[in-house]
Design a protein around this motif. Structure first.
Motif, short mmCIF file in Angstrom:
data_model
loop_
_atom_site.label_atom_id
_atom_site.label_comp_id
_atom_site.label_asym_id
_atom_site.label_seq_id
_atom_site.Cartn_x
_atom_site.Cartn_y
_atom_site.Cartn_z
N ILE A 171 0.83 -1.21 0.00
CA ILE A 171 0.00 0.00 0.00
C ILE A 171 0.87 1.25 0.00
O ILE A 171 0.64 2.19 -0.78
CB ILE A 171 -0.96 -0.01 1.21
N VAL A 172 1.88 1.28 0.86
CA VAL A 172 2.78 2.43 0.93
C VAL A 172 3.54 2.60 -0.38
O VAL A 172 3.73 3.72 -0.87
CB VAL A 172 3.75 2.31 2.13
N LEU A 173 3.97 1.50 -0.99
CA LEU A 173 4.69 1.57 -2.26
C LEU A 173 3.80 2.09 -3.37
O LEU A 173 4.26 2.86 -4.23
CB LEU A 173 5.26 0.20 -2.61
N LEU A 174 2.53 1.71 -3.39
CA LEU A 174 1.60 2.25 -4.37
C LEU A 174 1.44 3.76 -4.20
O LEU A 174 1.46 4.51 -5.18
CB LEU A 174 0.24 1.56 -4.26
N ILE A 175 1.28 4.20 -2.97
CA ILE A 175 1.16 5.64 -2.69
C ILE A 175 2.45 6.36 -3.07
O ILE A 175 2.43 7.43 -3.68
CB ILE A 175 0.80 5.87 -1.21
N TYR A 176 3.61 5.77 -2.72
CA TYR A 176 4.91 6.36 -3.06
C TYR A 176 5.05 6.49 -4.58
O TYR A 176 5.54 7.50 -5.08
CB TYR A 176 6.02 5.49 -2.48
N GLY A 177 4.61 5.47 -5.32
CA GLY A 177 4.68 5.52 -6.78
C GLY A 177 3.80 6.62 -7.36
O GLY A 177 4.18 7.28 -8.33
N LEU A 178 2.62 6.82 -6.78
CA LEU A 178 1.74 7.89 -7.25
C LEU A 178 2.32 9.27 -6.97
O LEU A 178 2.21 10.18 -7.78
CB LEU A 178 0.36 7.77 -6.60
N VAL A 179 2.95 9.42 -5.81
CA VAL A 179 3.52 10.71 -5.43
C VAL A 179 4.75 11.05 -6.27
O VAL A 179 4.93 12.19 -6.69
CB VAL A 179 3.86 10.72 -3.92
N THR A 180 5.59 10.06 -6.54
CA THR A 180 6.84 10.33 -7.25
C THR A 180 6.74 10.11 -8.75
O THR A 180 7.73 10.26 -9.45
CB THR A 180 7.98 9.43 -6.70
N ARG A 181 5.58 9.77 -9.28
CA ARG A 181 5.43 9.50 -10.70
C ARG A 181 5.83 10.69 -11.56
O ARG A 181 6.56 10.55 -12.53
CB ARG A 181 4.00 9.11 -11.03
N GLY A 182 5.39 11.87 -11.22
CA GLY A 182 5.68 13.06 -12.02
C GLY A 182 7.04 13.66 -11.79
O GLY A 182 7.51 14.49 -12.56
N SER A 183 7.76 13.21 -10.75
CA SER A 183 9.04 13.84 -10.42
C SER A 183 10.21 13.22 -11.16
O SER A 183 11.31 13.73 -11.10
CB SER A 183 9.29 13.77 -8.92
N ARG A 184 10.00 12.11 -11.87
CA ARG A 184 11.10 11.47 -12.60
C ARG A 184 11.32 12.19 -13.92
O ARG A 184 10.39 12.49 -14.64
CB ARG A 184 10.78 10.01 -12.87
#
Length: 89
Positions: free
Chosen positions: A73-86
């Protein structure tokens, strides 16, 4: 469970969560530990809230299942938060 137990649990649960989820997740082993520890805490909280199951000892199966589910769950949220920053090169 002591601090060393939480670190080991976080590292292993975070690594298993990264293996289960498809795609490329960023972050090294420190991020994996942090995601795993936060996931274990979240999993324990949700397990207690929804199913009245608490985290047990380090070698308890329910501890590992709750930690891995929480880390996912935390990894899914982390992926959503950092998706645009790459940045793409």
């Amino acid at each position: 469970m002591g601090i060393l137990g939480w670190i080991v649990l976080g590292l292993i649960a975070g690594a298993i969560a990264k293996l289960i989820l498809p795609g490329r997740q960023g972050g090294g082993w420190i991020i994996t530990i942090i995601l795993g520890i936060v996931g274990a805490i979240l999993g324990g909280f949700l397990g207690n809230l929804l199913f009245n199951i608490e985290l047990g000892t380090f070698f308890d199966l329910r501890t590992w299942i709750l930690a891995i589910v929480g880390a996912i769950i935390v990894l899914l949220i982390y992926g959503l938060v950092t998706r645009g920053s790459r940045t793409r090169v």
